[in-house]
Design a protein around this motif. Structure first.
Motif, PDB file in Angstrom:
ATOM      1  N   PRO A   1     -29.698 -35.328  -0.347  1.00  0.00           N
ATOM      2  CA  PRO A   1     -28.681 -36.382  -0.444  1.00  0.00           C
ATOM      3  C   PRO A   1     -28.360 -36.709  -1.896  1.00  0.00           C
ATOM      4  O   PRO A   1     -29.235 -36.659  -2.762  1.00  0.00           O
ATOM      5  N   ASN A   2     -27.101 -37.027  -2.151  1.00  0.00           N
ATOM      6  CA  ASN A   2     -26.707 -37.380  -3.517  1.00  0.00           C
ATOM      7  C   ASN A   2     -27.469 -38.606  -4.029  1.00  0.00           C
ATOM      8  O   ASN A   2     -27.686 -38.757  -5.232  1.00  0.00           O
ATOM      9  N   SER A   3     -27.882 -39.486  -3.113  1.00  0.00           N
ATOM     10  CA  SER A   3     -28.611 -40.686  -3.517  1.00  0.00           C
ATOM     11  C   SER A   3     -29.983 -40.369  -4.088  1.00  0.00           C
ATOM     12  O   SER A   3     -30.605 -41.229  -4.720  1.00  0.00           O
ATOM     13  N   ALA A   4     -30.488 -39.156  -3.872  1.00  0.00           N
ATOM     14  CA  ALA A   4     -31.806 -38.782  -4.399  1.00  0.00           C
ATOM     15  C   ALA A   4     -31.737 -38.349  -5.859  1.00  0.00           C
ATOM     16  O   ALA A   4     -32.766 -38.315  -6.542  1.00  0.00           O
ATOM     17  N   LEU A   5     -30.542 -38.043  -6.352  1.00  0.00           N
ATOM     18  CA  LEU A   5     -30.396 -37.485  -7.697  1.00  0.00           C
ATOM     19  C   LEU A   5     -30.351 -38.575  -8.760  1.00  0.00           C
ATOM     20  O   LEU A   5     -29.701 -39.606  -8.584  1.00  0.00           O
TER      21      LEU A   5
ATOM     22  N   THR B   1     -37.722 -41.638   2.230  1.00  0.00           N
ATOM     23  CA  THR B   1     -38.078 -40.307   1.753  1.00  0.00           C
ATOM     24  C   THR B   1     -37.720 -39.294   2.832  1.00  0.00           C
ATOM     25  O   THR B   1     -37.622 -39.631   4.014  1.00  0.00           O
ATOM     26  N   ALA B   2     -37.515 -38.064   2.427  1.00  0.00           N
ATOM     27  CA  ALA B   2     -37.191 -36.997   3.379  1.00  0.00           C
ATOM     28  C   ALA B   2     -37.411 -35.663   2.681  1.00  0.00           C
ATOM     29  O   ALA B   2     -37.494 -35.590   1.449  1.00  0.00           O
ATOM     30  N   LYS B   3     -37.474 -34.626   3.486  1.00  0.00           N
ATOM     31  CA  LYS B   3     -37.585 -33.276   2.939  1.00  0.00           C
ATOM     32  C   LYS B   3     -36.188 -32.683   2.744  1.00  0.00           C
ATOM     33  O   LYS B   3     -35.262 -33.005   3.482  1.00  0.00           O
ATOM     34  N   PRO B   4     -36.015 -31.815   1.731  1.00  0.00           N
ATOM     35  CA  PRO B   4     -34.734 -31.107   1.587  1.00  0.00           C
ATOM     36  C   PRO B   4     -34.414 -30.312   2.856  1.00  0.00           C
ATOM     37  O   PRO B   4     -35.316 -29.864   3.561  1.00  0.00           O
ATOM     38  N   GLN B   5     -33.125 -30.160   3.122  1.00  0.00           N
ATOM     39  CA  GLN B   5     -32.691 -29.457   4.319  1.00  0.00           C
ATOM     40  C   GLN B   5     -31.983 -28.158   3.947  1.00  0.00           C
ATOM     41  O   GLN B   5     -31.259 -28.102   2.952  1.00  0.00           O
ATOM     42  N   GLU B   6     -32.222 -27.141   4.763  1.00  0.00           N
ATOM     43  CA  GLU B   6     -31.491 -25.887   4.598  1.00  0.00           C
ATOM     44  C   GLU B   6     -30.273 -25.932   5.520  1.00  0.00           C
ATOM     45  O   GLU B   6     -30.393 -25.884   6.738  1.00  0.00           O
TER      46      GLU B   6
ATOM     47  N   LEU C   1     -21.698 -35.971  -0.138  1.00  0.00           N
ATOM     48  CA  LEU C   1     -22.879 -36.535   0.524  1.00  0.00           C
ATOM     49  C   LEU C   1     -24.133 -35.757   0.176  1.00  0.00           C
ATOM     50  O   LEU C   1     -25.185 -36.346  -0.079  1.00  0.00           O
ATOM     51  N   LEU C   2     -24.025 -34.421   0.166  1.00  0.00           N
ATOM     52  CA  LEU C   2     -25.157 -33.547  -0.117  1.00  0.00           C
ATOM     53  C   LEU C   2     -24.876 -32.730  -1.367  1.00  0.00           C
ATOM     54  O   LEU C   2     -23.718 -32.409  -1.671  1.00  0.00           O
ATOM     55  N   THR C   3     -25.956 -32.368  -2.063  1.00  0.00           N
ATOM     56  CA  THR C   3     -25.845 -31.520  -3.253  1.00  0.00           C
ATOM     57  C   THR C   3     -26.774 -30.329  -3.104  1.00  0.00           C
ATOM     58  O   THR C   3     -27.920 -30.478  -2.657  1.00  0.00           O
ATOM     59  N   GLU C   4     -26.287 -29.168  -3.473  1.00  0.00           N
ATOM     60  CA  GLU C   4     -27.100 -27.951  -3.413  1.00  0.00           C
ATOM     61  C   GLU C   4     -28.103 -27.939  -4.569  1.00  0.00           C
ATOM     62  O   GLU C   4     -27.745 -28.217  -5.713  1.00  0.00           O
TER      63      GLU C   4
ATOM     64  N   LYS D   1     -41.760 -37.223 -11.149  1.00  0.00           N
ATOM     65  CA  LYS D   1     -40.388 -36.996 -11.591  1.00  0.00           C
ATOM     66  C   LYS D   1     -40.237 -35.522 -11.951  1.00  0.00           C
ATOM     67  O   LYS D   1     -40.939 -35.021 -12.824  1.00  0.00           O
ATOM     68  N   ARG D   2     -39.295 -34.845 -11.281  1.00  0.00           N
ATOM     69  CA  ARG D   2     -39.166 -33.406 -11.473  1.00  0.00           C
ATOM     70  C   ARG D   2     -37.700 -33.035 -11.729  1.00  0.00           C
ATOM     71  O   ARG D   2     -36.792 -33.462 -11.008  1.00  0.00           O
ATOM     72  N   GLU D   3     -37.492 -32.216 -12.750  1.00  0.00           N
ATOM     73  CA  GLU D   3     -36.144 -31.755 -13.075  1.00  0.00           C
ATOM     74  C   GLU D   3     -35.699 -30.690 -12.075  1.00  0.00           C
ATOM     75  O   GLU D   3     -36.490 -29.834 -11.668  1.00  0.00           O
ATOM     76  N   VAL D   4     -34.424 -30.745 -11.692  1.00  0.00           N
ATOM     77  CA  VAL D   4     -33.866 -29.769 -10.753  1.00  0.00           C
ATOM     78  C   VAL D   4     -32.548 -29.233 -11.307  1.00  0.00           C
ATOM     79  O   VAL D   4     -31.852 -29.906 -12.064  1.00  0.00           O
ATOM     80  N   LYS D   5     -32.226 -28.007 -10.907  1.00  0.00           N
ATOM     81  CA  LYS D   5     -30.932 -27.416 -11.209  1.00  0.00           C
ATOM     82  C   LYS D   5     -30.074 -27.506  -9.951  1.00  0.00           C
ATOM     83  O   LYS D   5     -30.526 -27.135  -8.864  1.00  0.00           O
ATOM     84  N   ILE D   6     -28.855 -28.039 -10.100  1.00  0.00           N
ATOM     85  CA  ILE D   6     -28.017 -28.276  -8.933  1.00  0.00           C
ATOM     86  C   ILE D   6     -26.793 -27.373  -8.941  1.00  0.00           C
ATOM     87  O   ILE D   6     -26.385 -26.853  -9.980  1.00  0.00           O
ATOM     88  N   GLY D   7     -26.218 -27.215  -7.737  1.00  0.00           N
ATOM     89  CA  GLY D   7     -24.983 -26.471  -7.577  1.00  0.00           C
ATOM     90  C   GLY D   7     -23.850 -27.409  -7.220  1.00  0.00           C
ATOM     91  O   GLY D   7     -23.658 -28.446  -7.849  1.00  0.00           O
ATOM     92  N   GLY D   8     -23.112 -27.080  -6.172  1.00  0.00           N
ATOM     93  CA  GLY D   8     -21.979 -27.893  -5.770  1.00  0.00           C
ATOM     94  C   GLY D   8     -22.389 -29.086  -4.925  1.00  0.00           C
ATOM     95  O   GLY D   8     -23.540 -29.222  -4.508  1.00  0.00           O
ATOM     96  N   THR D   9     -21.429 -29.973  -4.674  1.00  0.00           N
ATOM     97  CA  THR D   9     -21.653 -31.147  -3.838  1.00  0.00           C
ATOM     98  C   THR D   9     -20.453 -31.359  -2.931  1.00  0.00           C
ATOM     99  O   THR D   9     -19.322 -31.005  -3.285  1.00  0.00           O
TER     100      THR D   9
END
Length: 515
Positions: free
Chosen positions: A441-445, A188-193, A476-479, A465-473
């Motif tokens: 991380p893409n592995s979290a999606l 587990t980890a926190k999202p990064q800015e 390795l990482l996804t916005e 379980k929570r829905e998210v809206k994503i941007g680009g990738t």
């Protein structure tokens, strides 16, 4: 008259019986209500309080009885290494309950199970304090602290505060115990800015870098003879190793044997003539000009003979590898006639590779700001950063060709990951930017019919379980555009196993562990 009195007696008996039945049912109802009350109070007393704390090295998840003065409180503590999210298998752990300067401690030399320590502490002072765990494993010392611990003066005070506390929402949550997570690849980890600019996704062809490949050509015309029957594509060769011979012994023209014999004869004749004139010039019997002409003839014939004898023998030309590597491609077959300069074989070292990515015209304004890239192999789906491959951006095309409207971007990498020339990889070209984005991380999606979600940690054993809206990738990482905050802790490895745990049904998050 007798019948009349008989009916009166029957009616009186029935009324008395109904009264007795009603009284009995009322007493049973009261008794059941008292049992439910006792059961509810008992359940209330056995509810566990959960504590979560993190240090640089460990995650602590503890389930404890409420801390009340004079009452023993059992603390079931789970210790997880943050570097690999595996349990603390061995080590001495001391629990300190510190309230108003007074400390109650207990030391356990080993866990009851891997990662699990069972402490029993009896508070002596009420108030707000802290629970500190000192961990000794090997020669290392670590500390994990739980702040804002409440110790109550009585059960009544504890129950009053419990009534005012909000229960944890169990909507769309899944229980996944520490024992389950310890058995799999989990994190587990926190999202990064991070600075996250536009990313160009494309495909690149892998080729050997310049200087990493050599094409060996025939130095003269003749028939190819394989000197090594094991010479096949992919075979490892060393610098100077003999690969072929090109024979012309049966050819009327360009016969190596005749050429070598003639060169040797000219060399020996010019050498003898030069040595003779070197003696005669001392007696002034020949001029200096004649000696100089003899010397030039000797040196020329020597160079021709040494070149032919080095690369040819009476059987023909010897073809050798000029570098160590592997045979990439063989262009000829045994017994085939070749002309001078015709390619015979290509030798590649495959240490450094050249990647040529083709980019659409709409991305042309972004090409000057491309500073790095991530590469994903199509088969293993492993993603590598350009820095990890000791790579660099070489250049990008400034114009399109007649055959293509795409613009090439060239990258060079060290082949640490077993890339194969001639194949293709996915490339995420990363550009510079001053803006930051929340990334995971893409592995979290998790993706279901175009809808993306993540598992957010409510406790280390319960996930929403929570829905998210994503941007680009960038591979390795996804916005993440919405659905998460920087304070949320999410599952970055093992999200699919947590999802599968939903099929087992919901568990009571307050039920605690049975060990």
């Amino acid at each position: 008259m007798n019948i009349k009195y008989l009916w009166v007696a029957v009616i009186a008996f029935l009324l008395f019986s109904c009264h007795q039945t009603h009284s009995t049912q009322s007493e049973e109802a009261d008794h059941d209500h008292e049992q439910e009350t006792v059961a509810a109070e008992s359940e209330h007393e056995h509810e566990k309080i959960q504590y979560i704390a993190y240090s640089d090295e460990f995650e602590l998840f503890a389930e404890s009885d409420a801390m009340v003065i004079g009452e023993s409180a059992e603390i079931l503590a789970h210790f997880t290494h943050l570097k690999n999210f595996k349990p603390l298998e061995a080590g001495k752990v001391t629990a300190h309950l510190i309230v108003n300067g007074k400390t109650v401690s207990q030391t356990l030399d080993e866990p009851v199970q891997k990662g699990i320590y069972n402490f029993t502490l009896e508070p002596t002072t009420s108030g707000e304090g802290q629970l500190r765990f000192d961990i000794e494993t090997g020669n290392n010392r670590f500390v994990v602290v739980v702040s804002d611990m409440d110790v109550f003066a009585s059960d009544g005070e504890m129950n009053e505060q419990h009534d005012h506390e909000a229960e944890t929402s169990a909507v769309n949550t899944t229980v996944f115990t520490k024992e389950q997570s310890w058995k799999i690849d989990f994190a587990t980890a926190k999202p990064q800015e991070n600075a996250f600019g536009p990313v160009i996704k494309t495909v690149a062809k892998i080729e050997p870098a310049r200087g990493e490949e050599e094409i060996v050509a025939a130095k003269a015309a003749g028939l190819v003879v394989f000197t090594n029957n094991n010479l096949v594509e992919g075979k490892t060769v060393t610098n100077g190793e003999k690969l072929f011979s090109i024979s012309s012994s049966e050819m009327a023209e360009n016969n190596f044997g005749v050429q070598l014999a003639g060169a040797k004869s000219n060399y020996e004749t010019s050498k003898a003539n030069y040595e003779r004139k070197s003696e005669l010039v001392k007696d002034h019997l020949v001029s200096e000009q004649e000696l100089l002409n003899a010397k030039n003839a000797y040196e020329t014939s020597k160079a021709v003979y040494e070149n032919l004898s080095k690369n040819f023998n009476t059987s023909g030309q010897m073809v050798r590898s000029n570098l160590s590597g592997f045979v990439k491609q063989i262009f000829v077959s045994n017994g085939q006639y070749v002309a001078a300069g015709q390619p015979l074989v290509s030798i590649s070292q495959n240490n450094r590779l050249l990647l040529t990515a083709q980019v659409q015209q709409k991305y042309l304004p972004l090409l000057p700001s491309v500073v790095s890239a991530n590469l994903t192999t199509p088969n293993s789906h492993e993603t590598y950063t350009l820095e990890a491959l000791n790579g660099k951006i070489i250049s990008f095309g400034k114009s399109a060709t007649d055959n293509s409207y795409l613009f090439p971007v060239s990258l060079e990498i060290a082949n640490h990951a077993g890339f194969v020339p001639g194949t293709f990889v996915e490339v995420y070209l990363k550009t510079t930017t001053n803006s930051k984005a929340l990334t995971i991380p893409n592995s979290a999606l998790l993706e279901e019919q175009g809808i993306y979600s993540v598992f957010v940690q409510v406790t280390p054993e319960m996930f929403e379980k929570r829905e998210v809206k994503i941007g680009g990738t960038d591979g390795l990482l996804t916005e993440v555009i919405s659905g998460l905050s920087a304070d949320d802790r999410i599952v970055t490895e093992g999200a699919m196993q947590v999802k599968l745990a939903q099929s087992t049904g919901a568990l009571d998050p307050h039920a605690g562990h049975v060990h």
